[in-house]
Design a protein around this motif. Sequence first.
Motif, PDB file in Angstrom:
ATOM      1  N   ASN A 182     -10.658  10.826  -3.428  1.00 23.46           N
ATOM      2  CA  ASN A 182      -9.940  11.822  -2.668  1.00 23.46           C
ATOM      3  C   ASN A 182     -10.372  12.164  -1.516  1.00 23.46           C
ATOM      4  O   ASN A 182      -9.449  12.579  -0.305  1.00 23.46           O
ATOM      5  N   SER A 183     -11.384  12.243  -1.309  1.00 23.36           N
ATOM      6  CA  SER A 183     -12.235  12.691  -0.116  1.00 23.36           C
ATOM      7  C   SER A 183     -12.354  11.525   1.030  1.00 23.36           C
ATOM      8  O   SER A 183     -12.501  11.974   2.325  1.00 23.36           O
ATOM      9  N   ILE A 184     -11.843  10.267   0.550  1.00 25.43           N
ATOM     10  CA  ILE A 184     -12.139   9.305   1.428  1.00 25.43           C
ATOM     11  C   ILE A 184     -10.860   8.830   1.813  1.00 25.43           C
ATOM     12  O   ILE A 184     -10.366   8.590   2.912  1.00 25.43           O
ATOM     13  N   LEU A 185      -9.706   8.779   0.979  1.00 25.66           N
ATOM     14  CA  LEU A 185      -8.463   8.356   1.059  1.00 25.66           C
ATOM     15  C   LEU A 185      -7.507   9.440   1.180  1.00 25.66           C
ATOM     16  O   LEU A 185      -7.587  10.474   0.298  1.00 25.66           O
ATOM     17  N   SER A 186      -6.284   9.193   1.688  1.00 26.19           N
ATOM     18  CA  SER A 186      -5.186  10.150   1.329  1.00 26.19           C
ATOM     19  C   SER A 186      -4.622   9.982   0.290  1.00 26.19           C
ATOM     20  O   SER A 186      -4.696   9.074  -0.476  1.00 26.19           O
ATOM     21  N   LYS A 187      -3.499  10.667  -0.040  1.00 28.87           N
ATOM     22  CA  LYS A 187      -2.777  10.724  -1.482  1.00 28.87           C
ATOM     23  C   LYS A 187      -2.086   9.728  -1.571  1.00 28.87           C
ATOM     24  O   LYS A 187      -1.891   9.119  -2.858  1.00 28.87           O
ATOM     25  N   ASP A 188      -1.465   9.160  -0.702  1.00 32.71           N
ATOM     26  CA  ASP A 188      -0.557   7.683  -0.623  1.00 32.71           C
ATOM     27  C   ASP A 188      -1.444   6.444  -0.597  1.00 32.71           C
ATOM     28  O   ASP A 188      -0.894   5.666  -0.826  1.00 32.71           O
ATOM     29  N   GLN A 189      -2.549   6.624  -0.800  1.00 35.15           N
ATOM     30  CA  GLN A 189      -3.202   5.557  -0.603  1.00 35.15           C
ATOM     31  C   GLN A 189      -4.218   5.235  -2.105  1.00 35.15           C
ATOM     32  O   GLN A 189      -4.944   4.250  -2.273  1.00 35.15           O
ATOM     33  N   ILE A 190      -3.793   6.255  -3.021  1.00 37.42           N
ATOM     34  CA  ILE A 190      -4.391   6.142  -4.363  1.00 37.42           C
ATOM     35  C   ILE A 190      -3.056   6.172  -5.366  1.00 37.42           C
ATOM     36  O   ILE A 190      -2.263   7.050  -5.151  1.00 37.42           O
ATOM     37  N   LEU A 191      -3.184   5.149  -6.416  1.00 39.28           N
ATOM     38  CA  LEU A 191      -2.314   5.240  -7.387  1.00 39.28           C
ATOM     39  C   LEU A 191      -3.060   5.403  -8.485  1.00 39.28           C
ATOM     40  O   LEU A 191      -3.894   4.537  -9.004  1.00 39.28           O
ATOM     41  N   HIS A 192      -2.323   6.178  -9.350  1.00 44.08           N
ATOM     42  CA  HIS A 192      -2.759   6.401 -10.753  1.00 44.08           C
ATOM     43  C   HIS A 192      -1.765   5.885 -11.836  1.00 44.08           C
ATOM     44  O   HIS A 192      -0.522   6.042 -11.742  1.00 44.08           O
ATOM     45  N   ALA A 193      -2.558   5.419 -13.033  1.00 45.53           N
ATOM     46  CA  ALA A 193      -1.545   4.892 -13.942  1.00 45.53           C
ATOM     47  C   ALA A 193      -1.089   6.059 -14.739  1.00 45.53           C
ATOM     48  O   ALA A 193      -1.649   7.094 -15.148  1.00 45.53           O
ATOM     49  N   THR A 194       0.159   5.923 -15.102  1.00 46.20           N
ATOM     50  CA  THR A 194       0.879   6.984 -15.996  1.00 46.20           C
ATOM     51  C   THR A 194       1.681   6.186 -16.916  1.00 46.20           C
ATOM     52  O   THR A 194       1.856   5.030 -16.854  1.00 46.20           O
ATOM     53  N   PRO A 195       2.084   6.925 -18.072  1.00 46.59           N
ATOM     54  CA  PRO A 195       2.871   6.131 -19.055  1.00 46.59           C
ATOM     55  C   PRO A 195       4.233   5.687 -18.663  1.00 46.59           C
ATOM     56  O   PRO A 195       4.508   4.602 -19.216  1.00 46.59           O
ATOM     57  N   ASP A 196       4.708   6.132 -17.529  1.00 44.38           N
ATOM     58  CA  ASP A 196       5.840   5.374 -17.028  1.00 44.38           C
ATOM     59  C   ASP A 196       5.624   4.497 -16.066  1.00 44.38           C
ATOM     60  O   ASP A 196       6.484   3.463 -15.750  1.00 44.38           O
TER      61      ASP A 196
END
Length: 519
Positions: free
Chosen positions: A52-66
Amino acid sequence: MFKKAIVSIRYNSLKKSNFYYRSLSYTSERYPQVQRDTKFKRLNEDDISHFNSILSKDQILHATPDNPLIIYNEDWMKKYKGQSSLVLKPKTTTQVSQILAYCNKVQLAMVPQGGNTGLVGGSVPVFDEIILSLSNMNNIRSFDELTGVLKCDAGVILQNAMDYVSDKGHVIPLDLGAKGSCQMGGVVATNAGGLRFIKYGSLHGSVLGLEVVLPNGQILNSMKSLRKDNTGYDWKQLFIGSEGTLGIVTGVSILTAPKPKANNVAFLAVDSFSNVLEVFKRAKGELNEILSAFEFMDSTAEKLTEKYLPDLPFPLESDQEGNEPSFYVLIETSGSNKEHDDNKLESFLEKVMESELIVDGTIAQDETELTNLWNWREMIPESTQMNGGVYKYDVSLPLPDLYSLVEATNERLKKFNLMSETESSKPVIAAVGFGHIGDGNLHLNIAVREYNKEVEKVLEPFIYEFVSSKNGSISAEHGLGFQKKNYIKYSKNDNEIQIMKDIKREFDPNGILNPYKCV
């Protein structure tokens, strides 16, 4: 005289099948003999915080149940499925460097991913490796209209690069069926060959420079425009075809070619493979400098394409007795003078017809007909997988032996009672052959109703042993990936394999880049 090609029909979607909707089990479950390397750290909140300190929020995708990140975790063939919970999408080379430096320090394994169009499981995780997607790095950096040198980010889609240089009177020196999705960095990392290898050759010759981030975060920048540079080791060659195991390609400098002013395509029917080879021999001699592609397809491949694309009229007709030829050939010419090239092609075709090397044929009369004829070659891969799946084998063989592998595979599948085009109880529909005669590259596709361990045992290592017995290569252009890693011995001797392992260890001592692949 050759018939005018039929009216082109464009299709935007393929016939739907259970291939796209069936549930896919994890690779680690299907191949339990492959164990997760315990030296690799498991992702935790501290790691997330650092990214998170390197990339912005929209550059990181997290897996979720959906959203389990299926499009990143599953390969294009729906054969391999990883369990990554994190996708990082950097926009700059510096961000890639910072990410890799951290992952190397804490030993987090990572899979570089471009368009995810690979066919050997090389671009998806095997376990929970982090996925680093290059899709956000999609800028054209420069283009020199005098020299034809294009410099671009690794995430530029091949089709976009082709369109960009086309507007400036040039062509990218390769063309792939996956050009609408595959990326420039990916085609370099896999040393993709494609449809026009016979004219433009390998990426080892057309790539002039690379920008690569090593596993420790060091950036190697050699984005040169020079066609000749004989100052020591040409290190970029190591990364062309390295499949993301030595470093991550972030920039590409590639020599494009002047755009041909005239193109044409002929689609021919041939009764035997020996005649296919004789037509090729004569095409090299008589078409010579304008010959840009020479593709062959067996009749079963085209029958599958007809079956799954019923709205697309076939270019040729059966004879009066209803007999069909055993093979089809597609010849493309590219040159600078349409009248000269057309006359040359028509003269050549008349000669091979008079020699009874071909039994029928058609020539494209305009651009739409040209595209239509190419569709009958380019749509074979999609058609072979539409009933459940496909086992793909991409091999190089001496030309006289090229089709013998298809024949041997069909015989073996029949011997084990696994194949039928009509009986749904049989897992295999058919084994078909097509590919690039110009560079001895056979695509052996086994169309199946389901992926089946019994089928795999019949096919492997039989296919690799056959290729090795003919002094061929088990991978002509798709690479090794996860699928062929354990079969490299059929193409490389022990010393060669050891050198590959030594190079991997030198560049990536912690083994964090694309583990469980290649070597």
